[in-house]
Design a protein around this motif. Structure first.
Motif, short mmCIF file in Angstrom:
data_model
loop_
_atom_site.label_atom_id
_atom_site.label_comp_id
_atom_site.label_asym_id
_atom_site.label_seq_id
_atom_site.Cartn_x
_atom_site.Cartn_y
_atom_site.Cartn_z
N ILE A 137 0.88 -1.17 0.00
CA ILE A 137 0.00 0.00 0.00
C ILE A 137 0.91 1.22 0.00
N ALA A 138 0.86 2.00 -1.09
CA ALA A 138 1.89 3.01 -1.34
C ALA A 138 1.43 4.45 -1.10
N PHE A 139 2.40 5.28 -0.75
CA PHE A 139 2.29 6.73 -0.63
C PHE A 139 1.80 7.30 -1.97
N SER A 140 1.06 8.39 -1.92
CA SER A 140 0.49 9.01 -3.12
C SER A 140 1.52 9.21 -4.23
N SER A 141 1.16 8.76 -5.43
CA SER A 141 2.03 8.95 -6.59
C SER A 141 2.14 10.42 -6.98
N GLY A 142 1.21 11.25 -6.48
CA GLY A 142 1.27 12.68 -6.75
C GLY A 142 2.26 13.42 -5.88
N LEU A 143 2.79 12.73 -4.85
CA LEU A 143 3.72 13.37 -3.92
C LEU A 143 5.08 12.68 -3.87
N SER A 144 5.16 11.48 -4.40
CA SER A 144 6.40 10.71 -4.34
C SER A 144 6.45 9.71 -5.49
N GLY A 145 7.65 9.23 -5.80
CA GLY A 145 7.81 8.23 -6.84
C GLY A 145 7.82 6.82 -6.32
N THR A 146 7.47 6.62 -5.04
CA THR A 146 7.56 5.28 -4.46
C THR A 146 6.63 4.28 -5.16
N TYR A 147 5.44 4.71 -5.51
CA TYR A 147 4.51 3.80 -6.17
C TYR A 147 5.06 3.33 -7.52
N GLN A 148 5.54 4.29 -8.32
CA GLN A 148 6.06 3.94 -9.64
C GLN A 148 7.28 3.03 -9.55
N THR A 149 8.18 3.32 -8.60
CA THR A 149 9.37 2.50 -8.43
C THR A 149 8.99 1.10 -7.96
N GLY A 150 8.00 1.03 -7.07
CA GLY A 150 7.52 -0.27 -6.62
C GLY A 150 7.01 -1.11 -7.77
N GLU A 151 6.25 -0.50 -8.67
CA GLU A 151 5.72 -1.22 -9.83
C GLU A 151 6.85 -1.71 -10.74
N LEU A 152 7.83 -0.86 -10.97
CA LEU A 152 8.97 -1.25 -11.81
C LEU A 152 9.72 -2.44 -11.22
N MET A 153 9.96 -2.39 -9.91
CA MET A 153 10.71 -3.46 -9.27
C MET A 153 9.89 -4.75 -9.15
N LYS A 154 8.59 -4.61 -9.05
CA LYS A 154 7.73 -5.79 -9.07
C LYS A 154 7.91 -6.54 -10.39
N ASN A 155 7.90 -5.79 -11.49
CA ASN A 155 8.07 -6.41 -12.81
C ASN A 155 9.45 -7.03 -12.97
N SER A 200 0.43 10.82 4.99
CA SER A 200 0.48 10.89 6.44
C SER A 200 -0.59 10.01 7.07
N THR A 201 -1.27 10.49 8.09
CA THR A 201 -2.19 9.63 8.82
C THR A 201 -3.44 9.28 8.01
N GLY A 202 -3.77 10.07 6.96
CA GLY A 202 -4.84 9.67 6.06
C GLY A 202 -4.46 8.39 5.35
N PHE A 203 -3.23 8.32 4.90
CA PHE A 203 -2.62 7.12 4.34
C PHE A 203 -2.58 6.03 5.41
N GLY A 204 -2.21 6.42 6.62
CA GLY A 204 -2.11 5.47 7.72
C GLY A 204 -3.44 4.81 8.06
N LEU A 205 -4.54 5.56 7.97
CA LEU A 205 -5.86 4.98 8.24
C LEU A 205 -6.20 3.89 7.22
N VAL A 206 -5.77 4.10 5.98
CA VAL A 206 -6.00 3.09 4.94
C VAL A 206 -5.21 1.82 5.28
N VAL A 207 -3.95 2.00 5.64
CA VAL A 207 -3.10 0.85 5.96
C VAL A 207 -3.59 0.15 7.22
N HIS A 208 -4.01 0.92 8.21
CA HIS A 208 -4.54 0.36 9.46
C HIS A 208 -5.73 -0.55 9.18
N LYS A 209 -6.63 -0.09 8.32
CA LYS A 209 -7.81 -0.88 7.97
C LYS A 209 -7.39 -2.19 7.30
N ALA A 210 -6.43 -2.10 6.38
CA ALA A 210 -5.95 -3.30 5.69
C ALA A 210 -5.30 -4.28 6.65
#
Length: 285
Positions: free
Chosen positions: A85-103, A123-133
């Motif tokens: 569960i990744a940090f917003s792609s609009g604020l960081s490249g972590t999601y895109q890098t994760g996808e590349l490395m998955k492939n 931040s904690t908005g992201f954290g609430l999503v992860v907490h639920k998961a």
């Protein structure tokens, strides 16, 4: 089989929740004078905010491809079923890098059972999503149900926040030098939002007391069944302000379930000390 939940440190989750739900957190990088730190590991929030008050300028960077590759390879070797569960792609490249490395890992380990979700949250908005998961995974929910819930939470999570000093947003290119200067002189406090994963200003309010009142008003305008939600509150080393927001919500909406935490280094390096933020769902299933 229990689904393994992986995330990154921009989720700003408290350690007790990370441990309770066995969530694997990969730290983003923070730099001070070319020295590298790991968010939440070798650099803690309190140290960062104290440093910013003393004039230190911190820079941040996403998780390296090598770290992703090592993590995903380990998952494949263990035959784990995982969701990153990744940090917003609009604020960081972590999601895109994760996808590349998955492939990349799939080429060597076609058994890799990994789904990656761009929350477009922070931040904690992201954290609430992860907490639920994490909670769903611990309770034995299916991967499909967890993914659907994560997507729903991500799409309906509100982020309403303010910063104490516009100078920190100026350094990150969010406001001009002149706007930061005038805002400081006039005690202007911006109200900001995260829309489609990106930071946007929505209002300007004069004074701390008025901006907190306005944040609660926006929460009332946008929120649904607030009394029965787990509400997120994060702060830039300002527990007093976070507590005040909590009390206002208790009085206004009858809220009694809260996740309150300090903003982490990766997010705090851009928002600065004194930041206050609230997170809630604008729709419930």
């Amino acid at each position: 089989m229990t689904i393994k939940i992986i995330t990154d440190s921009a989720s700003d989750l408290p350690q007790d929740i990370i441990k309770e739900y066995d969530i694997d957190v990969m730290p983003l990088l923070v730099y001070l004078n070319e020295e590298e730190y790991l968010d939440g590991d070798t650099l803690k929030s309190k140290e960062l905010f104290d440093g910013m008050r003393d004039g230190n300028v911190y820079k941040t960077a996403q998780i390296s491809p090598a770290v992703f590759k090592e993590k995903f390879t380990d998952i494949a070797k263990k035959n784990q079923s995982c969701i990153y569960i990744a940090f917003s792609s609009g604020l960081s490249g972590t999601y895109q890098t994760g996808e590349l490395m998955k492939n990349e890992v799939l080429k060597e380990h076609p058994n890799l059972d990994l789904d990656i979700i761009d929350t477009k949250c922070a931040s904690t908005g992201f954290g609430l999503v992860v907490h639920k998961a994490g909670k769903m995974a611990k309770e034995g929910a299916s991967k499909k149900d967890i993914i659907n819930t994560v997507k729903f939470y991500s799409e309906h999570m509100e982020h309403i926040f303010t910063v104490d000093d516009l100078e920190y947003l100026r350094r990150g290119g969010r406001v001009s030098r002149a706007a930061a200067f005038m805002g400081g002189l006039l005690n202007i406090k911006p109200v900001l939002d995260v829309e489609d994963g990106k930071l946007i200003p929505i209002e300007k309010v004069r004074g701390r007391k008025k901006v907190l009142k306005r944040m609660i008003e926006i929460m009332e305008e946008r929120g649904t069944d607030l009394k029965n939600q787990l509400i997120g509150i994060s702060h830039g080393d300002d527990l007093k302000g976070a507590t005040k927001l909590k009390e206002m919500m208790e009085e206004r909406f009858g809220c009694d379930k809260f996740l309150i935490n300090t903003i982490g280094c990766a997010v705090g390096a851009h928002s600065g000390p004194g930041t206050l933020a609230i997170y809630f769902l604008n729709e419930k299933r």
